[in-house]
Design a protein around this motif. Sequence first.
Motif, PDB file in Angstrom:
ATOM      1  N   ASP B  74       0.540  -0.982   0.015  1.00 26.12           N
ATOM      2  CA  ASP B  74      -0.033   0.098   0.195  1.00 26.12           C
ATOM      3  C   ASP B  74       0.638   0.737   0.806  1.00 26.12           C
ATOM      4  OD1 ASP B  74      -2.569   1.446   0.140  1.00 26.12           O
ATOM      5  OD2 ASP B  74      -3.147   0.672   2.397  1.00 26.12           O
ATOM      6  N   SER B  76       1.054   5.408  -0.136  1.00 24.97           N
ATOM      7  CA  SER B  76      -0.672   6.136  -0.177  1.00 24.97           C
ATOM      8  C   SER B  76      -0.036   6.980  -0.232  1.00 24.97           C
ATOM      9  CB  SER B  76      -0.173   6.357   1.246  1.00 24.97           C
ATOM     10  OG  SER B  76       0.820   6.816   1.943  1.00 24.97           O
ATOM     11  N   THR B  78       0.738   9.249  -4.019  1.00 24.53           N
ATOM     12  CA  THR B  78       0.428   8.817  -5.282  1.00 24.53           C
ATOM     13  C   THR B  78       2.049   9.509  -6.475  1.00 24.53           C
ATOM     14  OG1 THR B  78      -2.249   9.515  -5.482  1.00 24.53           O
ATOM     15  CG2 THR B  78      -0.745   9.990  -7.814  1.00 24.53           C
TER      16      THR B  78
ATOM     17  N   ARG D  77      -8.990   3.348  -2.888  1.00 19.95           N
ATOM     18  CA  ARG D  77      -8.070   3.424  -3.597  1.00 19.95           C
ATOM     19  C   ARG D  77      -8.821   3.758  -4.924  1.00 19.95           C
ATOM     20  NH1 ARG D  77      -2.419   3.390  -1.152  1.00 19.95           N
ATOM     21  NH2 ARG D  77      -3.016   4.541  -3.295  1.00 19.95           N
ATOM     22  N   THR D  81      -2.989   0.257  -5.252  1.00 21.77           N
ATOM     23  CA  THR D  81      -1.614  -0.618  -4.522  1.00 21.77           C
ATOM     24  C   THR D  81      -1.295  -1.646  -4.857  1.00 21.77           C
ATOM     25  OG1 THR D  81      -0.850   0.567  -3.363  1.00 21.77           O
ATOM     26  CG2 THR D  81      -1.008   2.691  -4.309  1.00 21.77           C
TER      27      THR D  81
END
Lengths: 146, 146, 146, 146, 146, 146, 146, 146, 146, 146
Positions: B74, B76, B78, D77, D81
């Motif tokens: 994950d 976080s 971008t 999300r 990801t």
Amino acid sequence: MTKADVTVMIRAKKREGKVSWAAIAEAAGLSEVFVTSACLGMNSLSPEAAGKVADFLGLPSEAAIVLSEYPTKDFSRTVPTDPCIYRWYEITGVFGEAFKELVQEKFGDGIMSAIDFDMEINKIVHEKGDRVQVVMSGKFLPYKSW
Amino acid sequence: MTKADVTVMIRAKKREGKVSWAAIAEAAGLSEVFVTSACLGMNSLSPEAAGKVADFLGLPSEAAIVLSEYPTKDFSRTVPTDPCIYRWYEITGVFGEAFKELVQEKFGDGIMSAIDFDMEINKIVHEKGDRVQVVMSGKFLPYKSW
Amino acid sequence: MTKADVTVMIRAKKREGKVSWAAIAEAAGLSEVFVTSACLGMNSLSPEAAGKVADFLGLPSEAAIVLSEYPTKDFSRTVPTDPCIYRWYEITGVFGEAFKELVQEKFGDGIMSAIDFDMEINKIVHEKGDRVQVVMSGKFLPYKSW
Amino acid sequence: MTKADVTVMIRAKKREGKVSWAAIAEAAGLSEVFVTSACLGMNSLSPEAAGKVADFLGLPSEAAIVLSEYPTKDFSRTVPTDPCIYRWYEITGVFGEAFKELVQEKFGDGIMSAIDFDMEINKIVHEKGDRVQVVMSGKFLPYKSW
Amino acid sequence: MTKADVTVMIRAKKREGKVSWAAIAEAAGLSEVFVTSACLGMNSLSPEAAGKVADFLGLPSEAAIVLSEYPTKDFSRTVPTDPCIYRWYEITGVFGEAFKELVQEKFGDGIMSAIDFDMEINKIVHEKGDRVQVVMSGKFLPYKSW
Amino acid sequence: MTKADVTVMIRAKKREGKVSWAAIAEAAGLSEVFVTSACLGMNSLSPEAAGKVADFLGLPSEAAIVLSEYPTKDFSRTVPTDPCIYRWYEITGVFGEAFKELVQEKFGDGIMSAIDFDMEINKIVHEKGDRVQVVMSGKFLPYKSW
Amino acid sequence: MTKADVTVMIRAKKREGKVSWAAIAEAAGLSEVFVTSACLGMNSLSPEAAGKVADFLGLPSEAAIVLSEYPTKDFSRTVPTDPCIYRWYEITGVFGEAFKELVQEKFGDGIMSAIDFDMEINKIVHEKGDRVQVVMSGKFLPYKSW
Amino acid sequence: MTKADVTVMIRAKKREGKVSWAAIAEAAGLSEVFVTSACLGMNSLSPEAAGKVADFLGLPSEAAIVLSEYPTKDFSRTVPTDPCIYRWYEITGVFGEAFKELVQEKFGDGIMSAIDFDMEINKIVHEKGDRVQVVMSGKFLPYKSW
Amino acid sequence: MTKADVTVMIRAKKREGKVSWAAIAEAAGLSEVFVTSACLGMNSLSPEAAGKVADFLGLPSEAAIVLSEYPTKDFSRTVPTDPCIYRWYEITGVFGEAFKELVQEKFGDGIMSAIDFDMEINKIVHEKGDRVQVVMSGKFLPYKSW
Amino acid sequence: MTKADVTVMIRAKKREGKVSWAAIAEAAGLSEVFVTSACLGMNSLSPEAAGKVADFLGLPSEAAIVLSEYPTKDFSRTVPTDPCIYRWYEITGVFGEAFKELVQEKFGDGIMSAIDFDMEINKIVHEKGDRVQVVMSGKFLPYKSW
């Protein structure tokens, strides 16, 4: 004439003449990665190298000038969608913090430069499937205190 | 106990004992990049390697189990903001298309895997300033037609 | 001539001649999903298959070359808006974690490849309303440790 | 007690008892994908099935009530990801338009329902590497004109 | 000729001839909302209805074909800015959860279809100010378990 | 005590006592949609109605005060993900422009108010599947020129 | 001819003739703010006012029709970048909640309409530097309960 | 103790004592808009004014210090969702360019300051419905050339 | 003719004549930074300065008018991607809060104006590598209370 | 103990003791900007400087260790909202391209480093209003070709 126009010309020449990026790079006397990125408008060639590329591909002389102009590096997709490029974005996300930890452990507080930087891409033949090898190197830049 | 909890424990042990990532990787019997990323919660260790890390650092046994669980990767941000990680994002933007062109020229239509993948980070001593060298290799995966 | 230009040509030919994707796929000797995606610019056909499609539809020979060039997969909508495509995005959101859990349970830590991948779409006649059936298969890629 | 609390409980029970999702699904008398998604909070079980899951795992009775409550499907999300889930998102992007074309060709103007929907995930043993097979089916919903 | 081209033609005909949407809908033999949305490129008309619209407005015959093609519903503004449309977005935000609660209370776990769906817009004359009345109806789709 | 706290209390009372939104609305002497939205924190009840809701559910008196306070309407998801609410967002996208055209045709330049507004949700029993009916009405507000 | 086309014409006439917005507004018989916004495509003029503007500036008669058509208010920048407009956005952020508190305190639960709305912009001469004065007024719209 | 803590205290005092913002502003000896925004954490009061507010409301002395500290103005919603605040955002979008044109016409190239700025909010009683009047004034700042 | 058109003309003249920004600024009688930004469309020149620039470069007289028109400052990239500009964005992120603290400590609550503002860019020759020096100054604007 | 915890401690000490950033910087023997940014968690101090800061402010010894740890520079707002910081972001947008042009004209293709970088903030007393002066200098890094 813009860098985008020149890229279109180069792609047309490549399609016609089945010219490889490797051959263009050899004509320029520089590495494949750098010359390819310059032909795609993301870096500038010296006037000499630009002239060699233009000669090799038979481009008009204005194209050589454009290839040597300083580019504005504009990458329009915040998250790239092409799978070949996305995987690199994913590597940045998955290994970015580990990269930072190890650079700091080996060098101290600072970064790997993306400007004083080089990269090569190699094909490693392998019986279980060939591998793409990327070798990047960038100057370590320590944070300055003042 | 989550992977984030174990990362906090490992950082505390490192601060106390001045233990390096290199030493933890050596204890695990695996590479620095992979072990660091696993300790940061982005990869899983085998139960054996996880046990070695836990023993070496004096972590509770549950930590070894957690280190061997499959992670959810994950990321976080971008667009990463830390300069050390951002530079890699910038390289993706600036050289992503050139990378794609050269992979295709050398291998055909396909990608470099980010799963069957390895990476090492080296310090290259250089008189004009040391350099960070990154060597990545990923299996080439050709697009299938059917 | 770009892949987008060829897609426009193909759509015009389809409208004129009432040609189905199934017929184009049959002409190419490949599956419907793959050929359709290639005609929409998201995959490349082999020169042979591209030639067959161009012949079948009466496209100019440059179109065959373009169909066989390697595409840049560019999907411009982060969240798709067309309901037919959005539902698939929604399935990714609703069932993504369950999918991950079950892949891991059945195979270990890793992913389903989207490159070494195939898909077919079938019509299942059903008295309470016909059903769209999608069968996808992708090679399992285990995470490597090193 | 929320659905997220129950998911934490179920994961703890799984870790302790080495219970598989397949076994939980069998206890519930439903499919693996559906039961896993319900245990992750993305679907609701009938009170009977919820009770069976709670009994099988030794959860408190309130957990059974929570498992049968109607969920709010919240996927935080926009672009996933985790690589295992991202690949599905990528498939949506790369094949979404082809999927739409073929659904329309086979059924007319409409969509595949994501509500009257089922999915299974299978392991296909294969000598060149095992494959993840996903079989989804959703009711075709034709657009209504009025 | 695209759906956008046809919309431009229809708007020009409306401006010239002072033709109302109500009149076009009557010519098509369908409701105002549906015909208007089809003329704006968001739905497809049957070939018969498309022909009637083209005849009524004096459009070329290709326009009728285009009106009957299946549209890609592409709404480019994630958050609409026109106040007339934004208010509906705001209603979605303010009353969305209440809507969900009441649908679930009255029908069970499921949704209102946006595909098997109809809508009408009425003018309610009122002494304190006329009111816009919207009546929507969509088939209830229960979540399936399997 | 915040509106979110009161919503949690109400949900707990509903779970315990199997109380429906319809019953709460009847106790308040107002409509289901409005009372539900107020209980979810998106609207304010008059002190009298708030007191009736609190009495009916056995909430502490401070809860009645909180229910009558003016809310900040905060909808955290730019694009809703729950399918039941998303479908409404999709309707806004697909029919928003048609709605605007028809409001303007029937009323002139202006909007439907989302403030001087009411809505009801009905269950329409239907042999081919029950339907959710939504009836909204909002005051027409003409643009003023000055 | 679109509203954007007419705006270009008006700007050209202004440049040629050194015509002020104040003069155009006077010709229209309406306020400066409203007429300027209509000339920029964000509001519609009555046919009479539109005709006066077209006559005054020497625009073709179709321009008058376009000026009286109902606009789609489309503001493409989620966060405005021009400093003159950004400052207003900043005021919305900094004082928005205070505005809401005071509107509620003075009027009850509700909003200031942006539709039944007017605004004027004045120059206040001041020895320490002239000041821009903005006076806005909008009808108070109380939330309705039902 | 943070500014957010003090805002919670002030709201509690207001609820208990039915104290209006107008009364707090009068105690501070400053305007309603400014004092309300300072109590909401978006501006700083002088120590004297802060002390008066704290005394009037019976807040601890640390609260007075906090009220006089310089705030970080953090508005978390890029697009506000509360309708009362959104309408102002909409006005920025719809009239922003007209505002810029008129400021430039009256003053030259420059902006209205949002720092050397004041605002008041008035209730205008009106037979067709009361109106919210906002009067803002900001120093004109001409662009400098150098 | 727009400001963007004039920028294209100026770039062409620069390429032909090898004219530097420094020379253009000298012709205008203003600083390099200001004149360059005006030539790029981000600021306006006085009619006199604009005339001098047009004369010096041999631009048509309309270009001088356009250079003196008030610009809309539109920066299309929320996060700049060109490395040369990104570094400045990074400095804003890394040092923004420290800048705010020190401005407040030295001046009180307020900001540095970006309107009553000037900047110069110097080359500092340095044996370890030349340095880019930026000197900015902006009027301090104290927050007003009222 | 994290960098955020140490920042809270330092702010508390500053409030109690009326200690300025200037005094802390003097204690550290480094510049104001650098020390302030390190105290806010955006840079690391050497162990010696960190010890001096901790001694001067009476912080626990662990705080000194934390101040010397390498930070992750995390700036959470893509577009800053505080006006004091936003103005800098605006300068980046308005003057970023001019800055790039002039750096290239004076130095060649390359960037100003944000790592080998320093900054000072000065108060310039001025009769028409004091000015904030910022002097930044960063090493010029030329793009490398290879």
